[in-house]
Design a protein around this motif. Sequence first.
Motif, PDB file in Angstrom:
ATOM      1  N   ALA A 183       0.831  -1.204   0.000  1.00 44.85           N
ATOM      2  CA  ALA A 183       0.000   0.000   0.000  1.00 44.85           C
ATOM      3  C   ALA A 183       0.868   1.258   0.000  1.00 44.85           C
ATOM      4  O   ALA A 183       1.995   1.256   0.498  1.00 44.85           O
ATOM      5  N   ARG A 184       0.340   2.328  -0.562  1.00 47.65           N
ATOM      6  CA  ARG A 184       1.025   3.631  -0.547  1.00 47.65           C
ATOM      7  C   ARG A 184       0.731   4.296   0.799  1.00 47.65           C
ATOM      8  O   ARG A 184      -0.358   4.812   1.029  1.00 47.65           O
ATOM      9  N   LYS A 185       1.707   4.275   1.677  1.00 51.83           N
ATOM     10  CA  LYS A 185       1.491   4.764   3.030  1.00 51.83           C
ATOM     11  C   LYS A 185       1.704   6.270   3.106  1.00 51.83           C
ATOM     12  O   LYS A 185       2.575   6.832   2.445  1.00 51.83           O
ATOM     13  N   GLN A 186       0.901   6.901   3.930  1.00 53.50           N
ATOM     14  CA  GLN A 186       1.055   8.320   4.180  1.00 53.50           C
ATOM     15  C   GLN A 186       2.195   8.569   5.166  1.00 53.50           C
ATOM     16  O   GLN A 186       2.429   7.775   6.072  1.00 53.50           O
ATOM     17  N   ASP A 187       2.889   9.669   4.967  1.00 52.32           N
ATOM     18  CA  ASP A 187       3.994  10.038   5.846  1.00 52.32           C
ATOM     19  C   ASP A 187       3.898  11.542   6.102  1.00 52.32           C
ATOM     20  O   ASP A 187       4.362  12.368   5.309  1.00 52.32           O
ATOM     21  N   LEU A 188       3.263  11.899   7.211  1.00 48.26           N
ATOM     22  CA  LEU A 188       3.031  13.302   7.530  1.00 48.26           C
ATOM     23  C   LEU A 188       4.339  14.032   7.824  1.00 48.26           C
ATOM     24  O   LEU A 188       4.502  15.203   7.454  1.00 48.26           O
ATOM     25  N   ARG A 189       5.278  13.353   8.459  1.00 56.43           N
ATOM     26  CA  ARG A 189       6.544  14.004   8.801  1.00 56.43           C
ATOM     27  C   ARG A 189       7.335  14.385   7.548  1.00 56.43           C
ATOM     28  O   ARG A 189       7.831  15.510   7.429  1.00 56.43           O
ATOM     29  N   ARG A 190       7.447  13.473   6.621  1.00 52.38           N
ATOM     30  CA  ARG A 190       8.177  13.774   5.389  1.00 52.38           C
ATOM     31  C   ARG A 190       7.439  14.815   4.560  1.00 52.38           C
ATOM     32  O   ARG A 190       8.063  15.648   3.891  1.00 52.38           O
ATOM     33  N   PHE A 191       6.112  14.782   4.598  1.00 55.50           N
ATOM     34  CA  PHE A 191       5.335  15.792   3.876  1.00 55.50           C
ATOM     35  C   PHE A 191       5.622  17.189   4.431  1.00 55.50           C
ATOM     36  O   PHE A 191       5.846  18.129   3.665  1.00 55.50           O
ATOM     37  N   ALA A 192       5.617  17.327   5.760  1.00 50.27           N
ATOM     38  CA  ALA A 192       5.864  18.634   6.369  1.00 50.27           C
ATOM     39  C   ALA A 192       7.275  19.123   6.067  1.00 50.27           C
ATOM     40  O   ALA A 192       7.482  20.315   5.758  1.00 50.27           O
ATOM     41  N   ARG A 193       8.257  18.220   6.143  1.00 51.83           N
ATOM     42  CA  ARG A 193       9.636  18.620   5.853  1.00 51.83           C
ATOM     43  C   ARG A 193       9.807  19.041   4.398  1.00 51.83           C
ATOM     44  O   ARG A 193      10.453  20.054   4.098  1.00 51.83           O
ATOM     45  N   ALA A 194       9.245  18.259   3.478  1.00 51.41           N
ATOM     46  CA  ALA A 194       9.379  18.588   2.063  1.00 51.41           C
ATOM     47  C   ALA A 194       8.671  19.895   1.734  1.00 51.41           C
ATOM     48  O   ALA A 194       9.180  20.709   0.952  1.00 51.41           O
ATOM     49  N   LEU A 195       7.509  20.124   2.359  1.00 52.62           N
ATOM     50  CA  LEU A 195       6.773  21.361   2.102  1.00 52.62           C
ATOM     51  C   LEU A 195       7.539  22.569   2.627  1.00 52.62           C
ATOM     52  O   LEU A 195       7.638  23.600   1.935  1.00 52.62           O
ATOM     53  N   ARG A 196       8.082  22.465   3.826  1.00 48.19           N
ATOM     54  CA  ARG A 196       8.846  23.597   4.361  1.00 48.19           C
ATOM     55  C   ARG A 196      10.104  23.860   3.531  1.00 48.19           C
ATOM     56  O   ARG A 196      10.502  25.006   3.331  1.00 48.19           O
ATOM     57  N   LYS A 197      10.725  22.798   3.027  1.00 47.18           N
ATOM     58  CA  LYS A 197      11.903  22.978   2.184  1.00 47.18           C
ATOM     59  C   LYS A 197      11.549  23.749   0.924  1.00 47.18           C
ATOM     60  O   LYS A 197      12.293  24.630   0.487  1.00 47.18           O
ATOM     61  N   GLU A 198      10.405  23.445   0.335  1.00 48.47           N
ATOM     62  CA  GLU A 198       9.975  24.166  -0.863  1.00 48.47           C
ATOM     63  C   GLU A 198       9.695  25.629  -0.541  1.00 48.47           C
ATOM     64  O   GLU A 198      10.083  26.531  -1.301  1.00 48.47           O
TER      65      GLU A 198
END
Length: 302
Positions: A183-198
């Motif tokens: 399954a394609r698992k959600q990862d809130l921590r990586r999402f927040a880090r990638a968004l802040r980096k952008e």
Amino acid sequence: MIPPTDDSIPEDPIGAQLDNEISALHEQISALKAQRSIQASTILSSQSTRLTLNRLRASQKQVKPSPTTTDTTPLLSASTAQLSHSRENLYRLCAGITTFRIQDPDPNAVDDGKVLGLRIDVASSGKFLRPYYIMLNKPFPNSELLRVHRHTIPPCIPLSLLVDRYLPHGKGSASMGSKEPGARKQDLRRFARALRKEVVGHHNRVGVIKSLRKEFKLDEKVSRKGKGRERVIADISAADAEAKQVRIEWVDGRIGRCVVGDEGEVRKCVVIGEEGRDFETERRVARGGMEGIGERLREGIY
């Protein structure tokens, strides 16, 4: 006799000199005020200052105050407020991302109105910008999958791509901590880090463009004589909404386009003039990152 209709006004060298001196004095006053504010906040937030103020306040309670006694209560209040402000700034600078809970007042809201908020703090040019917010909820029954409910992210940030990569909620997706195979698992921590980096990368690129415009005095009014002859860069601006492409225009007619990477490096550069491509300037501009591009532009000028 009708006065001449010539719009040209003769330049006044004395007036121009006085204007420059007044402008320099205004800049000096602003710098001194900023320095005084920094020194005052540093003194008030120091531990030795608080200990001294507490001792003075304790001694004033034991002895009947006289008319010449200085009231330390406002200083203690200012010191406490400054200490709290410094701690908040330090936390925002180090953490960058904070979470909080929100209760949606709508009685028909999904998941009983429970909303998870993400706050993204960004600093640019020594100042904190207005925070960005992401609101997440769980709209799917019997599922822990998160979905973006509301946000204040600017359109130039590829939010939908990051959501599809780190917070998929379509068919075959699984919530965080799920053990479903394949399954394609959600990862809130990586999402927040990638968004802040952008977001940080975008503001850094915009900040570099602003500093370059200030360095080459592109936003200042130039008279017909004097400073106008010294200008060699006609314009520096972002060529796209994400500021990943920078457009540079020289006074002699050359036009360049730089592609900036996520880390601020100049990946590609093309400079075209009347005689074709200027490979020497291209190599000079693409030799490093955006931070030192001003010095590299000057290498071929002076």
